[in-house]
Write an enzyme that holds these catalytic residues in place. Structure first.
Site, PDB file in Angstrom:
ATOM      1  N   ASP A  10       0.575  -1.218  -0.014  1.00 34.34           N
ATOM      2  CA  ASP A  10       0.188   0.161  -0.305  1.00 34.34           C
ATOM      3  C   ASP A  10       1.105   1.287  -0.058  1.00 34.34           C
ATOM      4  O   ASP A  10       1.932   1.062   0.709  1.00 34.34           O
ATOM      5  CB  ASP A  10      -0.883   0.138   1.000  1.00 34.34           C
ATOM      6  CG  ASP A  10      -0.941   0.802   1.624  1.00 34.34           C
ATOM      7  OD1 ASP A  10      -2.180   1.505   0.469  1.00 34.34           O
ATOM      8  OD2 ASP A  10      -1.406   1.927   2.595  1.00 34.34           O
ATOM      9  N   ASP A  12      -0.234   5.032   0.844  1.00 31.42           N
ATOM     10  CA  ASP A  12      -0.525   5.753   2.121  1.00 31.42           C
ATOM     11  C   ASP A  12      -0.450   5.451   3.323  1.00 31.42           C
ATOM     12  O   ASP A  12      -1.333   4.814   3.766  1.00 31.42           O
ATOM     13  CB  ASP A  12      -1.345   6.748   1.437  1.00 31.42           C
ATOM     14  CG  ASP A  12      -1.291   7.713   0.543  1.00 31.42           C
ATOM     15  OD1 ASP A  12      -0.183   8.275   0.367  1.00 31.42           O
ATOM     16  OD2 ASP A  12      -2.239   7.377  -0.174  1.00 31.42           O
ATOM     17  N   ASP A  18       1.797   8.945   6.042  1.00 33.96           N
ATOM     18  CA  ASP A  18       0.161   8.996   5.745  1.00 33.96           C
ATOM     19  C   ASP A  18      -0.896  10.685   5.907  1.00 33.96           C
ATOM     20  O   ASP A  18      -1.293  11.278   6.856  1.00 33.96           O
ATOM     21  CB  ASP A  18      -0.943   8.177   6.595  1.00 33.96           C
ATOM     22  CG  ASP A  18      -2.934   8.061   5.624  1.00 33.96           C
ATOM     23  OD1 ASP A  18      -2.924   8.872   4.897  1.00 33.96           O
ATOM     24  OD2 ASP A  18      -3.035   7.235   6.308  1.00 33.96           O
ATOM     25  N   ASN A  53      -5.141   2.641  -3.436  1.00 35.30           N
ATOM     26  CA  ASN A  53      -6.881   3.779  -3.853  1.00 35.30           C
ATOM     27  C   ASN A  53      -6.384   5.522  -4.144  1.00 35.30           C
ATOM     28  O   ASN A  53      -5.999   5.409  -2.622  1.00 35.30           O
ATOM     29  CB  ASN A  53      -7.808   3.736  -2.947  1.00 35.30           C
ATOM     30  CG  ASN A  53      -7.902   2.169  -2.773  1.00 35.30           C
ATOM     31  OD1 ASN A  53      -7.610   1.035  -3.806  1.00 35.30           O
ATOM     32  ND2 ASN A  53      -8.771   1.820  -1.572  1.00 35.30           N
ATOM     33  N   CYS A  91      -6.123   3.296  -8.272  1.00 26.21           N
ATOM     34  CA  CYS A  91      -7.532   3.065  -8.995  1.00 26.21           C
ATOM     35  C   CYS A  91      -8.241   4.397  -8.441  1.00 26.21           C
ATOM     36  O   CYS A  91      -7.988   4.874  -7.604  1.00 26.21           O
ATOM     37  CB  CYS A  91      -8.141   1.701  -7.558  1.00 26.21           C
ATOM     38  SG  CYS A  91     -10.462   2.135  -7.584  1.00 26.21           S
ATOM     39  N   CYS A 106     -16.246  -0.325  -8.256  1.00 28.91           N
ATOM     40  CA  CYS A 106     -15.902  -1.200  -9.510  1.00 28.91           C
ATOM     41  C   CYS A 106     -15.121  -2.394  -8.644  1.00 28.91           C
ATOM     42  O   CYS A 106     -14.841  -2.708  -7.431  1.00 28.91           O
ATOM     43  CB  CYS A 106     -14.524   0.066  -9.657  1.00 28.91           C
ATOM     44  SG  CYS A 106     -12.892   0.269  -8.240  1.00 28.91           S
ATOM     45  N   CYS A 108     -11.245  -2.538  -8.643  1.00 32.37           N
ATOM     46  CA  CYS A 108     -10.220  -2.509  -8.397  1.00 32.37           C
ATOM     47  C   CYS A 108     -10.466  -1.621  -6.986  1.00 32.37           C
ATOM     48  O   CYS A 108      -8.351  -2.220  -6.486  1.00 32.37           O
ATOM     49  CB  CYS A 108      -9.617  -1.338  -9.495  1.00 32.37           C
ATOM     50  SG  CYS A 108     -10.340  -0.045 -10.707  1.00 32.37           S
TER      51      CYS A 108
END
Length: 195
Positions: A10, A12, A18, A53, A91, A106, A108
């Site tokens: 991932d 963030d 973050d 994301n 995404c 979606c 994704c």
């Protein structure tokens, strides 16, 4: 052709500090433990793939043109830490988005596994021997739905703690350095990494 395992990361809260909707390259900073973790993962020689994301696109906080400079900066930070990235998947969707083209469900957006499945097709990856590392349970669920093992960074990123069959991490650790140690030790035990 034999499939290879990978480590999915991932962005963030896992690789980077973050900062919500941060796509400004000059504000991107590696998270605590990320440099050491990347160095350890880089030594494995396995593909390292970011799956992120980016709902800020759908929500109107930034447009897709901002993604390439952000991804380039992230790639540079990882390379400087000794871990070149093999891929960056993102995404832009969000079901409550304000930008019509991206305001939808979606396959994704994590916790869906679409980004991992696409990366596996494009890079010839063995998902059963791969790992997903993230700081929230949506990351863990996405990894498990793709067939991966998982490591949750319990660093304050997860605030909802919604339980579910696919949301229990294989391991839970404080940062990417500890996650990398788990992955390296497991792969060594499986004979996939040098001792």
């Amino acid at each position: 052709m034999a499939l290879t395992p990978a480590v999915f990361l991932d962005k963030d809260g896992t690789l980077l500090e973050d900062v919500p909707y941060n796509v400004a390259p000059e504000h991107m900073r590696l998270a605590r433990g990320a440099r050491e973790g990347l160095r350890m993962l880089g030594r494995l020689g396995l593909p390292l793939i970011v799956v992120s994301n980016q709902p800020g696109v759908a929500l109107g906080h930034f447009d897709t043109a901002c993604i390439a400079p952000m991804a380039a900066r992230l790639s540079t930070l990882c390379e400087q830490a000794g871990a070149p990235l093999s891929g960056f998947y993102w995404c832009p969707h969000h079901p409550q988005g304000r930008i019509a083209a991206y305001a939808r469900r979606c396959a994704c957006r994590k916790p869906a596994p679409g980004m991992l499945l696409r990366a596996a097709r494009e890079h010839g990856l063995d998902l059963r021997r791969s790992w997903m590392v993230g700081d929230i349970l949506d990351d863990i669920e996405a990894g498990h739905r793709a067939g991966c093992r998982s490591v949750l960074l319990d660093n304050g990123g997860e605030t909802l703690w919604q339980a579910g069959a696919q949301r229990t991490p294989t391991r839970c650790v404080p940062d990417l350095a500890a996650a990398a140690a788990v992955i390296v030790a497991t792969l060594r035990a499986e004979g996939m990494a040098a001792a």
